[in-house]
Enzyme design. Structure first.
Site, mmCIF file in Angstrom:
data_model
loop_
_atom_site.group_PDB
_atom_site.id
_atom_site.type_symbol
_atom_site.label_atom_id
_atom_site.label_comp_id
_atom_site.label_asym_id
_atom_site.label_seq_id
_atom_site.Cartn_x
_atom_site.Cartn_y
_atom_site.Cartn_z
ATOM 1 N N ALA A 134 12.272 -5.941 7.605
ATOM 2 C CA ALA A 134 11.594 -5.291 6.481
ATOM 3 C C ALA A 134 10.264 -5.996 6.208
ATOM 4 O O ALA A 134 9.243 -5.350 5.976
ATOM 5 C CB ALA A 134 12.492 -5.327 5.244
ATOM 6 N N PHE A 154 7.765 -4.895 8.712
ATOM 7 C CA PHE A 154 7.363 -3.507 8.427
ATOM 8 C C PHE A 154 6.281 -3.497 7.342
ATOM 9 O O PHE A 154 5.240 -2.861 7.497
ATOM 10 C CB PHE A 154 8.603 -2.703 7.997
ATOM 11 C CG PHE A 154 8.301 -1.321 7.472
ATOM 12 C CD1 PHE A 154 7.926 -0.288 8.325
ATOM 13 C CD2 PHE A 154 8.400 -1.042 6.113
ATOM 14 C CE1 PHE A 154 7.647 0.990 7.842
ATOM 15 C CE2 PHE A 154 8.131 0.232 5.616
ATOM 16 C CZ PHE A 154 7.746 1.244 6.487
ATOM 17 N N TYR A 155 6.501 -4.245 6.263
ATOM 18 C CA TYR A 155 5.533 -4.232 5.158
ATOM 19 C C TYR A 155 4.241 -4.946 5.535
ATOM 20 O O TYR A 155 3.150 -4.516 5.132
ATOM 21 C CB TYR A 155 6.149 -4.843 3.897
ATOM 22 C CG TYR A 155 7.185 -3.941 3.267
ATOM 23 C CD1 TYR A 155 6.840 -2.662 2.856
ATOM 24 C CD2 TYR A 155 8.502 -4.353 3.100
ATOM 25 C CE1 TYR A 155 7.772 -1.812 2.305
ATOM 26 C CE2 TYR A 155 9.450 -3.516 2.538
ATOM 27 C CZ TYR A 155 9.084 -2.243 2.146
ATOM 28 O OH TYR A 155 10.013 -1.398 1.585
ATOM 29 N N GLU A 156 4.344 -6.023 6.315
ATOM 30 C CA GLU A 156 3.113 -6.723 6.705
ATOM 31 C C GLU A 156 2.238 -5.833 7.593
ATOM 32 O O GLU A 156 1.023 -5.852 7.477
ATOM 33 C CB GLU A 156 3.434 -8.056 7.386
ATOM 34 C CG GLU A 156 3.851 -9.086 6.340
ATOM 35 C CD GLU A 156 3.809 -10.523 6.838
ATOM 36 O OE1 GLU A 156 3.667 -11.419 5.997
ATOM 37 O OE2 GLU A 156 3.938 -10.740 8.054
ATOM 38 N N GLU A 184 1.966 -2.822 7.243
ATOM 39 C CA GLU A 184 1.369 -1.823 6.347
ATOM 40 C C GLU A 184 0.485 -2.500 5.299
ATOM 41 O O GLU A 184 0.311 -1.996 4.192
ATOM 42 C CB GLU A 184 2.463 -0.980 5.687
ATOM 43 C CG GLU A 184 3.401 -0.272 6.673
ATOM 44 C CD GLU A 184 2.716 0.790 7.526
ATOM 45 O OE1 GLU A 184 1.757 1.402 7.043
ATOM 46 O OE2 GLU A 184 3.138 0.979 8.691
#
Ligand SMILES: CC(C)(COP(=O)(O)OP(=O)(O)OC[C@H]1O[C@@H](n2cnc3c(N)ncnc32)[C@H](O)[C@@H]1OP(=O)(O)O)[C@@H](O)C(=O)NCCC(=O)NCCS
Length: 176
Positions: free
Chosen positions: A139, A142-144, A146
């Protein structure tokens, strides 16, 4: 990705018409939350759950938004320097985000995230950033990818300043 392009997907406020029982992200706490808790959180104004519905009605993913505040001491010094000296900085919490594992890798996670960011930036209620608590390394990655940045002492807690989110959608509108 065809469905994304054709606009056959809908993101809706979670309601009784959505089938939550068959949702399966593979992350048990996220599935349990969606099945058991999300409806109650919505009714009690604890979180706003939104669902991604495919053309056939299948619920392919969900996310939740709520208000939060983060102690001024948690933010990177270079950010805090430019802010008024308030003890708490208002933010928007992207509490949970999950895609059904049978639908992974089709852009739905990114689509849900973009919708959440757009909803957050469109609100008239001031919020300095969108915050996420990554559940695991996947997760976090995924956020990094984005453009989320980690808090200095909490690598699993990430933020994206609302000003950057506004720029993102501004340039998107220009490109279109
Ligand atoms: C993480 C999750 C939301 C991604 O959803 P998805 O629909 O598979 O992702 P997308 O297809 O939109 O992919 C978006 C981008 O992220 C990347 N990505 C997807 N899953 C990733 C992961 N686990 N780690 C790193 N990057 C990932 C994709 O490669 C893609 O980038 P690219 O287009 O440059 O290749 C989904 O796998 C999921 O629900 N996992 C379980 C729950 C979870 O971890 N939720 C997140 C935080 S609580």
């Amino acid at each position: 990705m065809g469905e994304l392009a054709e606009g056959a997907l809908r993101i809706e406020v979670l309601g009784p018409q959505h089938d939550r029982a068959s949702f399966e992200s593979g992350v048990e706490p996220l599935d349990r939350y969606f099945r058991v808790q999300a409806g109650q959180d919505a009714r009690k104004n604890m979180a706003a759950p939104f669902v991604l519905v495919l053309a056939d009605g299948f619920v392919a993913g969900y996310y939740t938004l709520s208000s939060t505040a983060v102690n001024v001491g948690e933010w990177p010094a270079q950010i805090v320097r430019k802010l008024p000296r308030y003890p708490l900085i208002p933010a928007t919490l992207l509490g949970r985000l999950a895609v059904d594992r049978r639908q992974e890798g089709r852009g739905y996670g990114r689509y849900l995230l973009a919708d959440a960011l757009f909803r957050a930036v469109s609100s008239e209620i001031a919020s300095f950033a969108v915050i996420v608590d990554a559940k695991d390394e996947n997760a976090r990655r995924f956020y990094e990818r984005e453009s989320f940045l980690p808090f200095p002492d909490r690598p699993m807690k990430l933020f994206q300043p609302m000003a950057d989110i506004a720029d993102l959608f501004k340039s998107y509108a220009v490109e279109r």
